[in-house]
Design a protein around this motif. Structure first.
Motif, mmCIF file in Angstrom:
data_model
loop_
_atom_site.group_PDB
_atom_site.id
_atom_site.type_symbol
_atom_site.label_atom_id
_atom_site.label_comp_id
_atom_site.label_asym_id
_atom_site.label_seq_id
_atom_site.Cartn_x
_atom_site.Cartn_y
_atom_site.Cartn_z
ATOM 1 N N ASP A 12 0.835 -1.218 0.000
ATOM 2 C CA ASP A 12 0.000 0.000 0.000
ATOM 3 C C ASP A 12 0.868 1.265 0.000
ATOM 4 O O ASP A 12 0.543 2.253 -0.660
ATOM 5 C CB ASP A 12 -0.935 0.018 1.220
ATOM 6 N N VAL A 13 1.984 1.224 0.750
ATOM 7 C CA VAL A 13 2.883 2.386 0.791
ATOM 8 C C VAL A 13 3.501 2.588 -0.596
ATOM 9 O O VAL A 13 3.548 3.706 -1.128
ATOM 10 C CB VAL A 13 3.977 2.183 1.869
ATOM 11 N N ARG A 48 6.071 5.236 11.581
ATOM 12 C CA ARG A 48 5.632 3.843 11.456
ATOM 13 C C ARG A 48 6.271 3.185 10.223
ATOM 14 O O ARG A 48 6.686 2.024 10.267
ATOM 15 C CB ARG A 48 4.099 3.803 11.363
ATOM 16 N N VAL A 49 6.344 3.960 9.125
ATOM 17 C CA VAL A 49 6.977 3.412 7.914
ATOM 18 C C VAL A 49 8.458 3.124 8.206
ATOM 19 O O VAL A 49 8.997 2.092 7.805
ATOM 20 C CB VAL A 49 6.804 4.376 6.708
ATOM 21 N N ASN A 50 9.103 4.028 8.942
ATOM 22 C CA ASN A 50 10.512 3.783 9.328
ATOM 23 C C ASN A 50 10.633 2.486 10.128
ATOM 24 O O ASN A 50 11.475 1.641 9.858
ATOM 25 C CB ASN A 50 11.032 4.931 10.200
ATOM 26 N N ARG A 51 9.774 2.358 11.130
ATOM 27 C CA ARG A 51 9.859 1.222 12.061
ATOM 28 C C ARG A 51 9.542 -0.099 11.376
ATOM 29 O O ARG A 51 10.240 -1.075 11.531
ATOM 30 C CB ARG A 51 8.835 1.485 13.181
ATOM 31 N N GLU A 52 8.455 -0.096 10.604
ATOM 32 C CA GLU A 52 7.980 -1.381 10.089
ATOM 33 C C GLU A 52 8.539 -1.734 8.715
ATOM 34 O O GLU A 52 8.570 -2.895 8.344
ATOM 35 C CB GLU A 52 6.443 -1.381 10.060
ATOM 36 N N LEU A 53 8.975 -0.703 7.964
ATOM 37 C CA LEU A 53 9.447 -0.991 6.600
ATOM 38 C C LEU A 53 10.905 -0.542 6.405
ATOM 39 O O LEU A 53 11.358 -0.399 5.275
ATOM 40 C CB LEU A 53 8.528 -0.314 5.569
ATOM 41 N N ALA A 98 11.796 -2.213 2.544
ATOM 42 C CA ALA A 98 10.803 -3.296 2.581
ATOM 43 C C ALA A 98 9.709 -3.113 1.528
ATOM 44 O O ALA A 98 8.966 -4.053 1.241
ATOM 45 C CB ALA A 98 10.189 -3.401 3.972
ATOM 46 N N ALA A 99 9.625 -1.898 0.951
ATOM 47 C CA ALA A 99 8.652 -1.689 -0.138
ATOM 48 C C ALA A 99 9.396 -1.636 -1.477
ATOM 49 O O ALA A 99 8.801 -1.318 -2.511
ATOM 50 C CB ALA A 99 7.883 -0.387 0.090
ATOM 51 N N ASP A 100 10.696 -1.934 -1.421
ATOM 52 C CA ASP A 100 11.531 -1.943 -2.619
ATOM 53 C C ASP A 100 11.403 -0.616 -3.380
ATOM 54 O O ASP A 100 11.130 -0.586 -4.583
ATOM 55 C CB ASP A 100 11.070 -3.132 -3.494
#
Ligand code: AVI
Length: 329
Positions: free
Chosen positions: A24-25, A230-235, A273-275
């Motif tokens: 989604d990101v 959150r994007v930093n932490r999880e991705l 993580a989202a390439d």
């Protein structure tokens, strides 16, 4: 003696949430015209906590107005609903506001209450908050709204009606077309005589709206920017939060407050993580959320379009907000 608590939880089998978040990101940040990050990702445990703080800010009257109406008119609301009734709530959050409705209903019947939430933590909080009400059984559904509602509807007994709660003006976070489509989907799951208690924030002066979504203490700013954290932490991304800022403005044509995150300078961010490596121009924004405001007569019309009739509307005097009791035709 401690009251006996009745609580069960049904879990959904979902795809890997991190993979879904990454997809989604990636989709949102590669949109050609306006970059976006879907608003549903604002509501993890940090975001939900910050939203709880927003809801007590003096500038943000929405939640207090919602609570005032429910507290003052709960008996009148449940008196108008065909019974016996099972209560399903879409996005229960902590469940605090629901207490008034459940207590009023439990004076008339034993009540099954089915909160539907994607957050397991919120379901657990809701069970803690409401589990002491006498004559209530709580069955939590860890599901998307419509999937959960389908399941609750399939489980009810033939003689039972359904009362759906969609409080807090969450409908306003859909655009108008999507909101109408959503209400039609809800209606399709219901039977004639079932009800929907819908909370809608109403139009009000623009300066008041802007302060509600860009408060001087910066809580809404933190709520919005935490999505980058959150994007930093999880991705594993490398957003520098200080190089971005929160923006809240009124979109006149859409009659909504739009929340964006603006890049302060020109920069590139990598999200392994989202390439993805994504570039931002100075001043470019990511759209994160829209908060649509309604006129009271517009809600009655919207209800009609979706296959309901508006049985009653309660409007708060301090903060224009309407609680709308819609009955499925
Ligand atoms: C959850 N929802 C109803 C809030 C609103 O007002 O639309 C979300 C919100 N976003 C920033 N402040 C509040």
């Amino acid at each position: 003696m401690r009251p006996k608590r009745h609580f069960m939880m049904t879990h959904a089998i979902t795809a890997d949430p991190i993979l879904e978040f990454a997809a989604d990101v990636r989709a949102g940040l590669t949109k050609p015209d306006q970059k976006e990050l879907p608003s549903k990702y604002l509501y993890d445990s940090v975001g939900s906590g910050l939203f709880e703080v927003i809801s007590v800010l003096p500038e943000y009257g929405l939640t207090r107005a919602d609570e005032r109406i429910l507290r003052t008119h709960a008996s009148e609301i449940v008196d108008r609903v065909p019974r016996p009734v099972v209560v399903a709530e879409l996005g229960s959050g902590s469940g605090k506001k629901t207490r008034w409705i459940l207590e009023a209903l439990c004076r008339l019947q034993h009540t099954s209450y089915c909160p539907i939430e994607i957050s397991r933590a919120a379901l657990a909080m809701c069970a803690r908050e409401l589990g002491d009400i006498e004559s209530v059984s709580i069955v939590g559904f860890e599901r998307e709204y419509l999937d959960g509602l389908l399941e609750v509807a399939a489980r009810r007994q033939k003689h039972q009606h359904l009362m759906v709660l969609f409080l807090g003006s969450t409908i306003g976070n859909f655009d108008r077309t999507a909101g109408e489509r959503f209400l039609k989907e809800v209606r399709r799951i219901l039977e004639p005589g079932d009800s929907l208690l819908l909370g809608t924030d109403l139009l009000k002066p623009i300066h008041q709206l802007i302060r509600a979504y860009d408060d001087p203490l910066g809580v809404t700013s933190a709520f919005n920017l935490h999505l980058l954290a959150r994007v930093n932490r999880e991705l594993d991304a490398d957003f520098y939060l200080s190089r971005f800022e929160h923006v809240g403005f009124y979109h006149k044509a859409a009659r909504s407050v739009e929340l964006h995150i603006r890049s302060r300078d020109s920069q590139a961010v990598s999200i392994p993580a989202a390439d993805l490596t994504v570039s931002f121009d100075a001043g470019e924004t990511n759209w994160t959320e829209s908060c649509h405001k309604y006129a009271s007569e517009e809600v009655r019309h919207l209800a009609k379009q979706a296959g309901f009739y508006c049985n009653a509307q309660w409007i708060d005097r301090e903060w224009p907000f309407a609680e709308n009791l819609l009955i499925a035709e």
